[in-house]
Scaffold this motif. Sequence first.
Motif, PDB file in Angstrom:
ATOM      1  N   PRO A   1      44.036  34.692  33.576  1.00 52.40           N
ATOM      2  CA  PRO A   1      43.908  33.490  32.740  1.00 52.40           C
ATOM      3  C   PRO A   1      42.454  33.085  32.538  1.00 52.40           C
ATOM      4  N   LEU A   2      42.156  32.639  31.320  1.00 50.30           N
ATOM      5  CA  LEU A   2      40.860  32.036  31.052  1.00 50.30           C
ATOM      6  C   LEU A   2      40.754  30.673  31.731  1.00 50.30           C
ATOM      7  N   LEU A   3      41.883  29.961  31.797  1.00 53.11           N
ATOM      8  CA  LEU A   3      41.884  28.606  32.359  1.00 53.11           C
ATOM      9  C   LEU A   3      43.313  28.256  32.728  1.00 53.11           C
TER      10      LEU A   3
ATOM     11  N   PRO B   1      36.424  40.202  22.557  1.00 54.52           N
ATOM     12  CA  PRO B   1      36.584  39.676  23.934  1.00 54.52           C
ATOM     13  C   PRO B   1      36.641  40.794  24.972  1.00 54.52           C
ATOM     14  N   THR B   2      35.501  41.362  25.290  1.00 54.08           N
ATOM     15  CA  THR B   2      35.424  42.389  26.324  1.00 54.08           C
ATOM     16  C   THR B   2      35.626  41.741  27.694  1.00 54.08           C
ATOM     17  N   PRO B   3      35.917  42.561  28.716  1.00 52.11           N
ATOM     18  CA  PRO B   3      36.075  41.989  30.070  1.00 52.11           C
ATOM     19  C   PRO B   3      34.861  41.182  30.511  1.00 52.11           C
ATOM     20  N   GLN B   4      33.676  41.667  30.187  1.00 50.93           N
ATOM     21  CA  GLN B   4      32.471  40.934  30.573  1.00 50.93           C
ATOM     22  C   GLN B   4      32.398  39.577  29.846  1.00 50.93           C
ATOM     23  N   ARG B   5      32.744  39.596  28.558  1.00 46.65           N
ATOM     24  CA  ARG B   5      32.679  38.347  27.792  1.00 46.65           C
ATOM     25  C   ARG B   5      33.760  37.373  28.266  1.00 46.65           C
ATOM     26  N   LEU B   6      34.977  37.908  28.614  1.00 49.75           N
ATOM     27  CA  LEU B   6      36.035  37.035  29.119  1.00 49.75           C
ATOM     28  C   LEU B   6      35.629  36.410  30.444  1.00 49.75           C
ATOM     29  N   ALA B   7      34.952  37.182  31.291  1.00 54.91           N
ATOM     30  CA  ALA B   7      34.476  36.628  32.554  1.00 54.91           C
ATOM     31  C   ALA B   7      33.464  35.515  32.306  1.00 54.91           C
ATOM     32  N   LYS B   8      32.621  35.739  31.328  1.00 61.77           N
ATOM     33  CA  LYS B   8      31.661  34.697  30.979  1.00 61.77           C
ATOM     34  C   LYS B   8      32.375  33.456  30.467  1.00 61.77           C
TER      35      LYS B   8
ATOM     36  N   GLY C   1      32.916  25.553  34.414  1.00 55.53           N
ATOM     37  CA  GLY C   1      31.759  24.702  34.693  1.00 55.53           C
ATOM     38  C   GLY C   1      31.736  23.412  33.912  1.00 55.53           C
ATOM     39  N   THR C   2      32.711  23.192  33.035  1.00 48.64           N
ATOM     40  CA  THR C   2      32.738  21.958  32.251  1.00 48.64           C
ATOM     41  C   THR C   2      33.815  21.044  32.786  1.00 48.64           C
ATOM     42  N   ALA C   3      33.514  19.760  32.779  1.00 47.88           N
ATOM     43  CA  ALA C   3      34.474  18.763  33.257  1.00 47.88           C
ATOM     44  C   ALA C   3      35.156  18.108  32.059  1.00 47.88           C
ATOM     45  N   PRO C   4      36.452  17.824  32.185  1.00 48.06           N
ATOM     46  CA  PRO C   4      37.149  17.178  31.066  1.00 48.06           C
ATOM     47  C   PRO C   4      36.612  15.778  30.810  1.00 48.06           C
TER      48      PRO C   4
END
Length: 453
Positions: free
Chosen positions: A9-11, A132-139, A146-149
């Motif tokens: 999951p991305l999030l 969306p490569t694996p490296q880009r998805l990890a980024k 790192g962002t707060a709602p």
Amino acid sequence: MTDEAAWLPLLQMALRVEQDIFVIRQRGREVAAVVGLEHQDQVRIATALSEVARDLLRTVGGADVSFHVDTGVDGRFHLHADLAPVSPLPDGRYQPQSGAVSRLVDTLSVTTVEGVTVVRMSRRVPASAPTPTPQRLAKFRTELGGTAPASALDELTVQNGQLIAALDEVRSQRDELAVLNEELAETNRGVLALYNQLTEELEETNRGVVALYAELDEKSAQLRAASESKSRFLANVSHELRAPVTAIIGLGRLLTDSASDPLTDEQGRQVDLIRSSAADLLNLVNELLDLAKAESGRIEPDVTDVDLRPVFGQLRGTLRAVATRPDVELVVEEPAAPALLRTDEVLLGQVLRNLLHNGLKFTEHGEVRLRAGQHGDRWQFEVSDTGPGIAPELQDRIFEEFYQVPGATRVGGTGLGLPYARRLVTLLGGTLELTSAPGQGSTFTVSLPAGRA
């Protein structure tokens, strides 16, 4: 891209309380932005998420939310949002309360993932978005983690802005407008306090507008009363002046009559001056009376079929006596037959006589010309001269009462002729326009309908 990378999951988020709906909407929009969805698609998927989340919170008490990117059967990348209910769905099915939700995403369905029933929605990632490569998805995961709602109020502010933009975009599409109005109504229920405050401010503004309109109506009534008073004053004063002025002219004529006692040369000049001044004053009185009648609406056009050729012939004959300058020629072009027009012959004659008289008065060399022609369903009368012309900034002012163009060529007059002529033309259902330039003469154009009802 490996299957493991695709389904990591991305999030992930939890939906348990009403506040979480706003956070899910915000975070869903952020995920869509990170993977490269266009702005409108970001708004659509965020809106669909908030609607489905609200339904699940109400029916099953919440859900676990996760976001994934994978490759679809069409070979394109898709963003998936999975909402796993915390308790079973009624009858194992889900139907959104708003029928428009399914139109906001590419797919909306109930499916099973690793033995867990989830409500899944997806949106295709544009081909122009970064792969969306694996490296880009990890980024992406790092950025999202790192962002707060933001607060619910911030999300409501963003949501309102998005709704307004969407309403402007789909204004011409009635179905979409109905959907957005439903969503706006739902949003308004969430910001009722703000709505009440805005309502109070709007009511206060409306009270100010009503007061302003009342003041404007009062001023308009005062202006109408002042205009009526001016018209009555002009009419009364003119009537009172006409009798003594006429008497002065008559007495002056008696004094210079051959049957009266002879006058000395000086007395004769003085009497002629008195008669000339009285005649000018009588002309002013008559023009004031005409203007007062026009302003008060007491002039009723007597519309008949008018043959323009006799009218032009009469103008040619009566105005030759006015054309006393040897270097100025009066030219009245007779219109081609049939020259028929339904209008008031007397009022039309007054207008043309006024314009020709003005041209003869201000033209020192050349000609003053009257011509007429029919263009479609209108007749156009042009009175042109080779006089000094009128500067552009003064061309509107010459139609003001008592205004006369300043300059070396200024001659006697009251400044009432052109305003009166324009009022008469308006009564006849036409227009009076001026074309002029300094040193190039002037052309007054009267345009009248060929036939009136």
